[in-house]
Design a protein around this motif. Structure first.
Motif, PDB file in Angstrom:
ATOM      1  N   ALA A 135      26.775 -43.758 -54.399  1.00  0.00           N
ATOM      2  CA  ALA A 135      25.605 -44.571 -55.041  1.00  0.00           C
ATOM      3  C   ALA A 135      25.147 -43.482 -55.900  1.00  0.00           C
ATOM      4  O   ALA A 135      24.112 -42.914 -55.679  1.00  0.00           O
ATOM      5  CB  ALA A 135      24.625 -45.260 -54.271  1.00  0.00           C
ATOM      6  N   TYR A 168      27.085 -50.698 -59.627  1.00  0.00           N
ATOM      7  CA  TYR A 168      28.719 -50.498 -59.543  1.00  0.00           C
ATOM      8  C   TYR A 168      28.910 -49.371 -58.141  1.00  0.00           C
ATOM      9  O   TYR A 168      29.567 -48.661 -58.434  1.00  0.00           O
ATOM     10  CB  TYR A 168      29.315 -49.787 -60.771  1.00  0.00           C
ATOM     11  CG  TYR A 168      29.500 -51.064 -61.733  1.00  0.00           C
ATOM     12  CD1 TYR A 168      30.737 -51.829 -61.304  1.00  0.00           C
ATOM     13  CD2 TYR A 168      28.533 -51.700 -62.427  1.00  0.00           C
ATOM     14  CE1 TYR A 168      30.797 -52.775 -62.150  1.00  0.00           C
ATOM     15  CE2 TYR A 168      28.802 -52.749 -63.174  1.00  0.00           C
ATOM     16  CZ  TYR A 168      30.028 -53.469 -62.990  1.00  0.00           C
ATOM     17  OH  TYR A 168      29.907 -54.761 -63.393  1.00  0.00           O
ATOM     18  N   VAL A 217      34.557 -57.503 -61.373  1.00  0.00           N
ATOM     19  CA  VAL A 217      35.451 -56.532 -62.234  1.00  0.00           C
ATOM     20  C   VAL A 217      36.366 -57.302 -63.050  1.00  0.00           C
ATOM     21  O   VAL A 217      37.229 -57.741 -62.560  1.00  0.00           O
ATOM     22  CB  VAL A 217      35.772 -55.360 -61.165  1.00  0.00           C
ATOM     23  CG1 VAL A 217      36.614 -54.478 -62.294  1.00  0.00           C
ATOM     24  CG2 VAL A 217      34.848 -54.519 -60.765  1.00  0.00           C
ATOM     25  N   ASP A 383      34.338 -43.048 -62.379  1.00  0.00           N
ATOM     26  CA  ASP A 383      34.561 -41.492 -62.348  1.00  0.00           C
ATOM     27  C   ASP A 383      34.392 -41.019 -63.727  1.00  0.00           C
ATOM     28  O   ASP A 383      35.097 -39.978 -63.937  1.00  0.00           O
ATOM     29  CB  ASP A 383      35.826 -41.295 -61.590  1.00  0.00           C
ATOM     30  CG  ASP A 383      35.848 -41.101 -60.122  1.00  0.00           C
ATOM     31  OD1 ASP A 383      34.644 -41.490 -59.589  1.00  0.00           O
ATOM     32  OD2 ASP A 383      36.854 -40.874 -59.511  1.00  0.00           O
ATOM     33  N   PRO A 385      33.608 -42.152 -68.059  1.00  0.00           N
ATOM     34  CA  PRO A 385      34.407 -42.941 -68.907  1.00  0.00           C
ATOM     35  C   PRO A 385      35.326 -41.906 -69.754  1.00  0.00           C
ATOM     36  O   PRO A 385      35.076 -40.680 -70.200  1.00  0.00           O
ATOM     37  CB  PRO A 385      33.602 -43.448 -70.039  1.00  0.00           C
ATOM     38  CG  PRO A 385      32.289 -42.724 -69.733  1.00  0.00           C
ATOM     39  CD  PRO A 385      32.347 -42.251 -68.211  1.00  0.00           C
TER      40      PRO A 385
HETATM   41  C1  LIG Z   1      34.971 -50.920 -61.059  1.00  0.00           C
HETATM   42  C2  LIG Z   1      33.880 -49.923 -61.193  1.00  0.00           C
HETATM   43  C3  LIG Z   1      33.479 -49.341 -59.874  1.00  0.00           C
HETATM   44  C4  LIG Z   1      32.747 -48.170 -60.012  1.00  0.00           C
HETATM   45  N1  LIG Z   1      32.543 -47.417 -58.813  1.00  0.00           N
HETATM   46  C5  LIG Z   1      31.379 -46.759 -58.919  1.00  0.00           C
HETATM   47  C6  LIG Z   1      30.834 -46.040 -57.762  1.00  0.00           C
HETATM   48  O1  LIG Z   1      31.422 -46.368 -56.364  1.00  0.00           O
HETATM   49  N2  LIG Z   1      29.770 -45.351 -57.556  1.00  0.00           N
HETATM   50  C7  LIG Z   1      29.207 -44.907 -58.693  1.00  0.00           C
HETATM   51  O2  LIG Z   1      28.295 -44.252 -58.818  1.00  0.00           O
HETATM   52  N3  LIG Z   1      29.372 -45.472 -59.953  1.00  0.00           N
HETATM   53  C8  LIG Z   1      30.796 -46.324 -59.961  1.00  0.00           C
HETATM   54  N4  LIG Z   1      31.100 -46.869 -61.258  1.00  0.00           N
HETATM   55  C9  LIG Z   1      30.176 -46.389 -62.291  1.00  0.00           C
HETATM   56  C10 LIG Z   1      31.026 -45.681 -63.520  1.00  0.00           C
HETATM   57  O3  LIG Z   1      31.226 -44.439 -62.807  1.00  0.00           O
HETATM   58  C11 LIG Z   1      30.257 -45.634 -64.788  1.00  0.00           C
HETATM   59  O4  LIG Z   1      30.487 -46.995 -65.227  1.00  0.00           O
HETATM   60  C12 LIG Z   1      30.383 -44.646 -65.683  1.00  0.00           C
HETATM   61  O5  LIG Z   1      30.467 -43.470 -65.286  1.00  0.00           O
HETATM   62  C13 LIG Z   1      29.872 -45.189 -66.996  1.00  0.00           C
HETATM   63  O6  LIG Z   1      28.351 -45.122 -66.970  1.00  0.00           O
HETATM   64  P1  LIG Z   1      27.693 -46.123 -67.481  1.00  0.00           P
HETATM   65  O7  LIG Z   1      28.291 -47.362 -66.867  1.00  0.00           O
HETATM   66  O8  LIG Z   1      25.849 -46.033 -67.139  1.00  0.00           O
HETATM   67  O9  LIG Z   1      28.050 -46.179 -68.998  1.00  0.00           O
HETATM   68  P2  LIG Z   1      27.105 -45.479 -70.168  1.00  0.00           P
HETATM   69  O10 LIG Z   1      26.627 -43.968 -69.633  1.00  0.00           O
HETATM   70  O11 LIG Z   1      25.854 -46.269 -70.657  1.00  0.00           O
HETATM   71  O12 LIG Z   1      28.140 -45.221 -71.307  1.00  0.00           O
HETATM   72  C14 LIG Z   1      28.558 -46.565 -72.059  1.00  0.00           C
HETATM   73  C15 LIG Z   1      29.628 -46.084 -72.961  1.00  0.00           C
HETATM   74  O13 LIG Z   1      29.395 -45.012 -73.709  1.00  0.00           O
HETATM   75  C16 LIG Z   1      30.340 -44.181 -74.268  1.00  0.00           C
HETATM   76  N5  LIG Z   1      29.781 -42.759 -74.178  1.00  0.00           N
HETATM   77  C17 LIG Z   1      29.348 -42.272 -73.154  1.00  0.00           C
HETATM   78  N6  LIG Z   1      28.963 -41.014 -73.161  1.00  0.00           N
HETATM   79  C18 LIG Z   1      29.825 -40.610 -74.293  1.00  0.00           C
HETATM   80  C19 LIG Z   1      30.304 -39.451 -75.070  1.00  0.00           C
HETATM   81  N7  LIG Z   1      30.033 -38.283 -74.519  1.00  0.00           N
HETATM   82  N8  LIG Z   1      30.851 -39.533 -76.109  1.00  0.00           N
HETATM   83  C20 LIG Z   1      31.260 -40.691 -76.625  1.00  0.00           C
HETATM   84  N9  LIG Z   1      31.114 -41.727 -75.960  1.00  0.00           N
HETATM   85  C21 LIG Z   1      30.302 -41.803 -74.927  1.00  0.00           C
HETATM   86  C22 LIG Z   1      31.614 -44.639 -73.347  1.00  0.00           C
HETATM   87  O14 LIG Z   1      32.309 -45.485 -73.944  1.00  0.00           O
HETATM   88  C23 LIG Z   1      30.730 -45.408 -72.187  1.00  0.00           C
HETATM   89  O15 LIG Z   1      31.748 -46.383 -71.701  1.00  0.00           O
HETATM   90  C24 LIG Z   1      32.159 -47.922 -61.225  1.00  0.00           C
HETATM   91  C25 LIG Z   1      32.350 -48.570 -62.392  1.00  0.00           C
HETATM   92  C26 LIG Z   1      33.311 -49.611 -62.417  1.00  0.00           C
HETATM   93  C27 LIG Z   1      33.546 -50.182 -63.679  1.00  0.00           C
END
Ligand SMILES: Cc1cc2nc3c(=O)[nH]c(=O)nc-3n(C[C@H](O)[C@H](O)[C@H](O)COP(=O)(O)OP(=O)(O)OC[C@H]3O[C@@H](n4cnc5c(N)ncnc54)[C@H](O)[C@@H]3O)c2cc1C
Length: 440
Positions: A135, A168, A217, A383, A385
């Motif tokens: 988490a 997530y 998802v 892991d 984006p």
């Molecule tokens: C099915 C699924 C399972 C998951 N499982 C886990 C889990 O078990 N444990 C856990 O902790 N998390 C989990 N995650 C979460 C996942 O690791 C996060 O969604 C991811 O790290 C992105 O964080 P955020 O969703 O807060 O997006 P944000 O940080 O809000 O980012 C949104 C978007 O901004 C853009 N962005 C961000 N940074 C940059 C940059 N430096 N340059 C350009 N563009 C950028 C990207 O397009 C990104 O997708 C899971 C996600 C999914 C979809």
């Protein structure tokens, strides 16, 4: 044919794995998907539980764990072809106790857990008796920059008090999930933003832990991922539940994420390989406008592109795995990031072409193509984006070239001096002689 050598032990394990897949995994997939759909994300699927003891008895258990006393003792390079085989089916990884997020969590406990933590949580996880969740991500902050993680971890006497909202969190709805590895802020005053966080073990049954809801998802619940929202409200755990130490969360994340990421890529290669096989068979068996769909040049083109990109991804994965074994996860950082970007993109494209080749039926799950697509797509986010990994790759590339001598490599990007520019112009007889000028 492979030009790298695989050890006889890996060959033997792979042969056993292929036989198990043919005998027990593929024939049970339809049952697995219908159970998952019927039972939803809050249930244990009986097919998985039935197959686990069989996999264990066949010696196909915990193959991911490099420690020979508790796992198979294989390095990343040796594990790659085995993990690829498991990735061919969404049912397989858990049956072999090799599925995310448990593998990453087990590695974390194995590397950073105290003896007591290992006894309490690692042993039942390795035995497949319980499941775990990780988490970190939070809905209220952009979690792709993990320094934003805001869940608080405050020491009060012999306890840590934890407050935060996570989402997530894969696996938390599973009734067999008993332990969460929670990342939060233990040292908010620390100047170095990478030393503000910690990871702490939180038993799911602790008062104040609520799995609020499962999250879809791309419309799926349960398979390919049991994503969920978890709230931590005045959760209290004893101080010995801390992993490694306060402020050391990023240290753990570095160690945890390397293997976790490359395992995803290995599995995606297997999934893409299976979809390519399906694309070939399907397009060979259906005729449009007087010839098999396979004979249309666009199909041949896609098949060829799929084969090229799967091979490329496999070779890069093997290189990353080899480097992790030889020089460690930190030195292999760029290769891990490269494959984390390229493998999901490759798989997403191959699966998309396969869906197209199947026509309308490609969009439902009669052939598991919809869920395969969702798997590849989600791994462009989970892991971290793509963009974040690309930034890291770019930065490492820049750093490397700042450290080399451009005179030795021919890699200079400097501006020519005025003298050099004039000499070049003279050598090229430019500006042109008077005779060639346009005159009015
Ligand atoms: C099915 C699924 C399972 C998951 N499982 C886990 C889990 O078990 N444990 C856990 O902790 N998390 C989990 N995650 C979460 C996942 O690791 C996060 O969604 C991811 O790290 C992105 O964080 P955020 O969703 O807060 O997006 P944000 O940080 O809000 O980012 C949104 C978007 O901004 C853009 N962005 C961000 N940074 C940059 C940059 N430096 N340059 C350009 N563009 C950028 C990207 O397009 C990104 O997708 C899971 C996600 C999914 C979809």
């Amino acid at each position: 044919m492979e030009f790298w050598s695989t050890s006889p032990r890996v060959e033997q394990l792979r042969a056993r794995l292929l036989a198990f897949m043919a005998q027990h995994i593929y024939p049970n997939e339809r049952r697995f998907f219908s159970e998952a759909e019927r039972n939803g994300p809050w249930a244990v699927n009986s097919v998985t539980e039935e197959l686990k003891p069989m996999a264990r008895a066949a010696g196909l258990w915990n193959l991911f764990l490099p420690d020979a006393t508790q796992g198979a003792g294989l390095g990343n390079f040796d594990y790659a072809p085995l993990c690829e085989v498991m990735g061919r089916s969404l049912l397989a990884p858990e049956v072999f106790n090799c599925s995310a997020p448990d593998t990453g969590n087990m590695e974390t406990l194995h590397r950073y857990g105290s003896e007591a933590q290992k006894r309490r949580w690692l042993e039942p996880l390795l035995a497949g008796k319980i499941r775990s969740a990780f988490a970190m991500t939070e809905p209220e902050v952009a979690s792709s920059d993990a320094t934003n993680i805001s869940t608080s971890i405050v020491r009060q006497g012999d306890e840590y008090v934890i407050n935060g909202r996570k989402w997530y969190t894969t696996g938390a709805t599973n009734p067999r999930c008993e332990i969460l590895i929670v990342m939060g802020k233990s040292n908010p005053g620390e100047a170095n933003r990478h030393q503000q966080h910690a990871m702490v073990l939180v038993p799911k049954a602790t008062r104040g832990v609520t799995v609020v809801r499962p999250l879809p998802v791309l419309g799926y619940y349960g398979v390919p991922d049991r994503a969920s929202e978890v709230w931590l409200e005045d959760v209290r755990v004893p101080v010995d539940h801390m992993l490694l130490g306060e402020g050391r969360g990023f240290e753990i994340a570095q160690g945890r994420l390397g293997p976790g990421r490359i395992h995803h890529c290995m599995r995606l290669i297997g999934l893409a390989e299976r979809c390519l096989e399906r694309m070939c068979r399907r397009t060979s068996s259906r005729t449009t406008f007087g010839k098999p769909v396979a004979d249309q040049t666009v199909t041949l083109e896609r098949i060829a592109e799929a084969r090229i990109s799967i091979e490329q991804a496999r070779l890069l994965t093997l290189k990353a795995a080899w480097m992790m074994d030889k020089v460690g996860n930190k030195a292999a950082m760029q290769e891990i990031a490269m494959i984390k970007v390229s493998a999901p993109l490759m798989a997403e494209r191959v699966i998309d072409w396969t869906i197209q080749a199947f026509g309308g039926g490609g969009t439902n799950d009669d052939h598991f193509l919809g869920v395969a697509f969702a798997t590849a797509r989600l791994l462009r986010l989970a892991d971290g984006p793509d963009e974040v990994h690309r930034n890291q790759i770019g930065r490492l590339e820049l750093k490397r070239h700042h450290q080399t001598d451009p005179a030795a490599t021919g890699g200079g990007g400097e501006v020519l001096s005025r003298e050099e520019a004039r000499a070049l112009a003279a050598a090229n007889r430019w500006p042109p002689p008077d005779s060639a000028r346009i005159t009015q």
